[in-house]
Design a protein around this motif. Structure first.
Motif, mmCIF file in Angstrom:
data_model
loop_
_atom_site.group_PDB
_atom_site.id
_atom_site.type_symbol
_atom_site.label_atom_id
_atom_site.label_comp_id
_atom_site.label_asym_id
_atom_site.label_seq_id
_atom_site.Cartn_x
_atom_site.Cartn_y
_atom_site.Cartn_z
ATOM 1 N N PRO A 266 0.812 -1.224 0.000
ATOM 2 C CA PRO A 266 0.000 0.000 0.000
ATOM 3 C C PRO A 266 0.845 1.274 0.000
ATOM 4 O O PRO A 266 0.462 2.257 -0.634
ATOM 5 N N LYS A 267 1.982 1.247 0.669
ATOM 6 C CA LYS A 267 2.855 2.430 0.701
ATOM 7 C C LYS A 267 3.244 2.867 -0.704
ATOM 8 O O LYS A 267 3.282 4.065 -1.015
ATOM 9 N N GLU A 268 3.520 1.901 -1.588
ATOM 10 C CA GLU A 268 3.912 2.217 -2.956
ATOM 11 C C GLU A 268 2.733 2.702 -3.803
ATOM 12 O O GLU A 268 2.931 3.291 -4.857
ATOM 13 N N MET A 269 1.509 2.448 -3.333
ATOM 14 C CA MET A 269 0.301 2.851 -4.066
ATOM 15 C C MET A 269 -0.296 4.146 -3.515
ATOM 16 O O MET A 269 -1.299 4.634 -4.029
ATOM 17 N N THR A 270 0.303 4.715 -2.505
ATOM 18 C CA THR A 270 -0.315 5.809 -1.761
ATOM 19 C C THR A 270 -0.526 7.075 -2.574
ATOM 20 O O THR A 270 -1.569 7.722 -2.481
ATOM 21 N N ASN A 271 0.440 7.436 -3.397
ATOM 22 C CA ASN A 271 0.453 8.767 -4.006
ATOM 23 C C ASN A 271 0.539 8.668 -5.525
ATOM 24 O O ASN A 271 1.491 8.092 -6.058
ATOM 25 N N LEU A 272 -0.439 9.235 -6.227
ATOM 26 C CA LEU A 272 -0.393 9.213 -7.689
ATOM 27 C C LEU A 272 0.847 9.904 -8.233
ATOM 28 O O LEU A 272 1.325 9.570 -9.322
ATOM 29 N N ASP A 273 1.392 10.857 -7.507
ATOM 30 C CA ASP A 273 2.566 11.590 -7.978
ATOM 31 C C ASP A 273 3.786 10.692 -8.134
ATOM 32 O O ASP A 273 4.731 11.039 -8.850
ATOM 33 N N THR A 274 3.792 9.543 -7.466
ATOM 34 C CA THR A 274 4.942 8.638 -7.535
ATOM 35 C C THR A 274 4.732 7.519 -8.553
ATOM 36 O O THR A 274 5.612 6.672 -8.731
ATOM 37 N N LEU A 275 3.567 7.501 -9.205
ATOM 38 C CA LEU A 275 3.249 6.446 -10.166
ATOM 39 C C LEU A 275 3.351 6.967 -11.594
ATOM 40 O O LEU A 275 3.564 8.149 -11.819
ATOM 41 N N ASP A 276 3.154 6.081 -12.563
ATOM 42 C CA ASP A 276 3.351 6.432 -13.974
ATOM 43 C C ASP A 276 2.108 7.014 -14.634
ATOM 44 O O ASP A 276 2.133 7.293 -15.833
ATOM 45 N N TYR A 277 1.031 7.155 -13.890
ATOM 46 C CA TYR A 277 -0.202 7.616 -14.526
ATOM 47 C C TYR A 277 -0.888 8.656 -13.655
ATOM 48 O O TYR A 277 -0.599 8.806 -12.469
ATOM 49 N N THR A 278 -1.820 9.371 -14.275
ATOM 50 C CA THR A 278 -2.705 10.266 -13.553
ATOM 51 C C THR A 278 -4.025 10.322 -14.304
ATOM 52 O O THR A 278 -4.229 9.590 -15.280
ATOM 53 N N TYR A 279 -4.930 11.190 -13.863
ATOM 54 C CA TYR A 279 -6.250 11.314 -14.481
ATOM 55 C C TYR A 279 -6.429 12.703 -15.072
ATOM 56 O O TYR A 279 -5.847 13.678 -14.592
ATOM 57 N N ASP A 280 -7.279 12.764 -16.105
ATOM 58 C CA ASP A 280 -7.531 14.070 -16.718
ATOM 59 C C ASP A 280 -8.408 14.953 -15.837
ATOM 60 O O ASP A 280 -8.495 16.166 -16.059
ATOM 61 N N ASP A 281 -9.061 14.360 -14.838
ATOM 62 C CA ASP A 281 -9.929 15.112 -13.944
ATOM 63 C C ASP A 281 -9.832 14.517 -12.545
ATOM 64 O O ASP A 281 -10.242 13.379 -12.316
ATOM 65 N N LEU A 282 -9.265 15.292 -11.633
ATOM 66 C CA LEU A 282 -9.178 14.869 -10.237
ATOM 67 C C LEU A 282 -10.002 15.793 -9.347
ATOM 68 O O LEU A 282 -9.629 16.077 -8.214
ATOM 69 N N SER A 283 -11.142 16.243 -9.870
ATOM 70 C CA SER A 283 -12.046 17.021 -9.040
ATOM 71 C C SER A 283 -12.502 16.163 -7.869
ATOM 72 O O SER A 283 -12.742 14.962 -8.018
ATOM 73 N N LEU A 284 -12.636 16.804 -6.712
ATOM 74 C CA LEU A 284 -13.050 16.051 -5.534
ATOM 75 C C LEU A 284 -14.441 15.477 -5.713
ATOM 76 O O LEU A 284 -14.729 14.352 -5.353
ATOM 77 N N THR A 285 -15.346 16.273 -6.324
ATOM 78 C CA THR A 285 -16.701 15.809 -6.583
ATOM 79 C C THR A 285 -17.171 16.409 -7.904
ATOM 80 O O THR A 285 -16.651 17.401 -8.367
ATOM 81 N N THR A 286 -18.213 15.813 -8.471
ATOM 82 C CA THR A 286 -18.813 16.373 -9.681
ATOM 83 C C THR A 286 -19.825 17.452 -9.335
ATOM 84 O O THR A 286 -20.260 18.193 -10.186
ATOM 85 N N ALA A 287 -20.230 17.522 -8.087
ATOM 86 C CA ALA A 287 -21.161 18.552 -7.633
ATOM 87 C C ALA A 287 -20.876 18.816 -6.161
ATOM 88 O O ALA A 287 -20.433 17.915 -5.449
ATOM 89 N N PRO A 288 -21.110 20.034 -5.696
ATOM 90 C CA PRO A 288 -20.859 20.325 -4.285
ATOM 91 C C PRO A 288 -21.682 19.409 -3.380
ATOM 92 O O PRO A 288 -22.858 19.134 -3.643
ATOM 93 N N LEU A 289 -21.051 18.913 -2.337
ATOM 94 C CA LEU A 289 -21.737 18.044 -1.390
ATOM 95 C C LEU A 289 -21.977 18.783 -0.083
ATOM 96 O O LEU A 289 -21.035 19.321 0.501
ATOM 97 N N PRO A 290 -23.211 18.828 0.378
ATOM 98 C CA PRO A 290 -23.453 19.470 1.675
ATOM 99 C C PRO A 290 -22.859 18.632 2.793
ATOM 100 O O PRO A 290 -23.113 17.425 2.875
#
Length: 503
Positions: A300-324
Motif C-alpha cells: 500500500p505504501k507504494e500505491m499511496t500517491n499518484l505523484d509517484t506512479l506512472d499515470y494520472t487522471y484528466d480530472d481529479l475534481s473532488l466531486t462532480t457537484a458540491p456536497l453538503p
C-alpha cells in the motif's frame, strides 16, 4: 510528469470513436485469445480478483451463461494458483491500494497487446464516471455493441450484464449511487463527516472476503457492481466480476475518486497499512507483468500517491457537484448549543467507545415485501444517548448513533436493500459478496456481511421534534428487486449502538 493519462470513457460519446475504448477492445481481444493458465490472459486476471477451485472444477465459472464463453481449463499449477489467485481485498482498509496495483498490472498487459497490434504506446485505461453530467450514468455504448466497426466480434460485449432492473438496460441509478463518501475526512475511524468505519475501510489483516465495507467501498463501489450486473450478471458476484471488461473502468473511477480524495485528505501512516499484510506474515500483494511473470510485489505504501506512479487522471475534481457537509458545529447548533466558531475537526477521529443500546428479538428473513422489526432499547444505555443530546456542547459532545444489520446471509449477491428507521431513510446497502460471505467453507467462515449505517441525523431529528421514543425504534428493510422463492436473505440481528465522542 506521468507517462500515461487516464481519460473519461464518455469522450466521443462513449463509442468506438473514442480511441481509448477502441484500443481497449482490441487489447482485451488479445488477452481473451490466451488460455486460462497463461498469466497474461484475460481469464487469469479475472481469477486473480477472485475464483475458487474445488474438486478440480470451478463452482461458479462452470455454471456461467452468456457470452463470451468462459474457459474453465487448463487450470494452472497449484503453486501458481496459490501465488496469484483469489487476492482481492474487500471489507478491508487494503481495498483501495490492492485494487490500484491490480489496475496497473492489467493496464500493462492490455497496453502490451495494443502495442503488438500497432496501437498507441501511451494508451491508458479509461474510467467510467457514472456520477458525471449528462448521459454518463449509462454504460458507454461501446460496451453494448455486438460488433466492432470492422464487423468483428466486440470483446467488450457481455450478455450477462442486466442492469438495475435486470431487464438488460444497463445504467446507474442516482440515488442510491452517490459520492457522498468524498466528503469523509479520515481514512479509518469516524467523525461528524465520516461515518464508521471510515473512507477506506476497517483495520484488517489479509481480507479476501471480510465483514464490513468502508464508505468508498459501500457506495459507490458495491452498489455499482450490483446495478450493472443485475440478477445473475457477472458484475454482481466478486468471483465473476473481473470477467466483464466494464469492471476495470468502474474500478478506474473508484481509483480516481481515491486520488481526488487524497488531494485534501491523508492516507494512514500506520505501518500495518503501509507495508500490507505480508509484514504480518500473511499473503503478499503480487501481480504478473508482461516482462515479469514471476510477479511484481507491491505494498500500500507504494500505491499511496499518484505523484509517484506512472499515470494520472484528466480530472481529479473532488466531486462532480458540491456536497453538503454537516459539520460538528452545525450539529451542535441544531441541538441548541451555542454557535461554535473555529472548530477544526478535519482529521480528528472522534470515536472513543461503542456500546450496544438496543437489538431486535433475533433473526429475520426478508421476503419480496421486505421486513419490519422492532429494536427494543435498553433503558439506562439509551437514556445516555438522550442525555448527551440534551447536554450537547463543545465540551460535552453528543453521541453518534449507528444501526447495524448483523450477519446478513444469503445465496445471491444481486440485490440492494433500502433501510429506514421510524419511516426516515437510513441508507442503502448492496449485497455484493453475500454468497461468498455466507459460505461456511469460505474465507469468512460463513458469518455473512455486516452493514453499519449512521443514523445520528435521524436520532437528532426525532429528538428536536420531541418524537424520540425511549422504548424502541422501528426498522424497515426493503429489497430493491424481488427475492425468488429459491433464495433466502436473513439478518441475524438488527442492533443499535451509541458511540461516545471526545475531542
Amino acid at each position: 510528469m506521468a507517462k500515461f493519462l487516464r481519460k473519461n470513457a464518455w469522450e466521443k460519446g462513449g463509442t468506438f470513436d473514442n480511441p481509448d475504448l477502441f484500443w481497449y477492445a482490441k487489447g482485451v481481444g488479445v488477452l481473451q485469445s490466451r488460455s486460462l493458465d497463461d498469466e497474461g490472459s484475460w481469464w487469469f486476471f479475472a481469477a486473480i480478483h477472485g475464483e475458487e477451485i474445488g474438486g478440480g472444477k470451478f463452482p461458479n465459472w462452470n455454471v456461467l451463461t452468456g457470452l463470451p464463453k468462459v474457459p474453465t481449463a487448463p487450470i494452472p499449477a497449484a503453486d501458481i494458483v496459490k501465488k496469484f489467485w483469489n487476492q482481492c481485498q474487500h471489507q478491508s482498509w487494503y481495498f483501495a491500494p490492492w485494487h490500484r496495483g491490480y489496475l496497473i498490472a492489467l493496464e500493462e498487459q492490455v497496453r502490451e497487446a495494443i502495442i503488438s497490434l500497432g496501437g498507441p504506446a501511451d494508451w491508458a485505461l479509461p474510467y467510467w464516471n457514472y456520477l458525471g453530467p449528462g448521459d454518463q450514468y449509462k454504460i458507454p455504448p461501446a460496451f453494448t455493441e455486438e460488433k466492432m466497426p470492422d464487423g468483428s466480434a466486440n470483446p467488450l460485449y457481455v450478455t450477462a450484464r442486466y442492469g438495475p432492473k435486470s431487464d438488460g438496460n444497463v445504467y446507474i441509478e442516482i440515488p442510491p449511487i452517490s459520492e457522498v463518501c468524498q466528503g469523509n475526512t479520515i481514512y479509518t475511524g469516524s467523525n461528524t463527516s465520516t461515518p464508521h468505519p471510515g473512507y477506506g475501510g476497517p483495520r484488517t489483516r489479509f481480507s479476501h472476503d471480510g465483514n464490513v465495507s468502508g464508505n468508498l467501498e459501500s457506495n459507490p463501489h458495491n452498489l455499482v457492481h450490483v446495478q450493472v450486473g443485475g440478477k445473475d450478471g457477472w458484475m454482481s458476484d466478486p468471483d465473476s466480476a473481473g470477467l466483464d471488461p466494464v469492471f476495470y473502468l468502474h474500478h478506474c473511477n473508484i481509483d480516481r475518486m481515491w486520488g481526488a480524495w487524497n488531494m485534501v485528505n491523508d492516507n494512514p501512516v500506520d505501518p500495518t497499512w503501509l507495508e500490507g499484510p505480508a509484514a504480518m506474515g500473511e499473503r503478499e500483494f503480487i501481480m504478473p507483468l508482461p516482462n515479469n511473470r514471476k510477479g511484481w510485489v507491491y505494498t500500500p505504501k507504494e500505491m499511496t500517491n499518484l505523484d509517484t506512479l506512472d499515470y494520472t487522471y484528466d480530472d481529479l475534481s473532488l466531486t462532480t457537484a458540491p456536497l453538503p457537509q454537516k459539520t460538528l458545529a452545525q450539529r451542535l447548533n441544531k441541538l441548541g448549543a451555542q454557535p461554535i466558531e473555529n472548530l477544526h475537526e478535519k482529521n480528528m477521529d472522534l470515536g472513543s467507545s461503542s456500546e450496544l443500546v438496543g437489538a431486535n428479538a433475533g433473526q429475520v428473513q426478508l421476503d419480496g415485501a421486505g421486513t419490519k422489526t422492532s429494536v427494543k432499547l435498553e433503558g439506562s444505555s439509551w437514556r445516555s444517548v438522550s442525555g448527551s443530546l440534551m447536554k450537547a456542547s463543545v465540551n460535552s459532545l453528543p453521541d453518534q448513533v449507528y444501526l447495524q444489520l448483523e450477519n446478513v446471509k444469503g445465496s445471491a449477491d444481486a440485490n440492494i436493500l433500502t433501510v429506514s428507521v421510524n419511516h426516515q431513510l437510513a441508507g442503502y446497502v448492496s449485497l455484493f459478496g453475500l454468497r461468498n460471505a455466507s459460505d461456511k467453507d469460505g474465507h469468512n467462515g460463513g458469518s455473512g456481511l455486516t452493514f453499519i449505517l449512521n443514523i445520528t441525523d435521524i436520532i437528532d431529528n426525532l429528538f428536536v421534534s420531541n418524537n424520540l421514543d425511549m422504548d424502541s425504534l422501528e426498522v424497515t428493510i426493503l429489497p430493491d428487486n424481488a427475492i425468488p422463492n429459491d433464495e433466502t436473505i436473513t439478518v441475524g440481528r438488527v442492533s443499535i449502538y451509541r458511540e461516545q465522542q471526545k475531542l
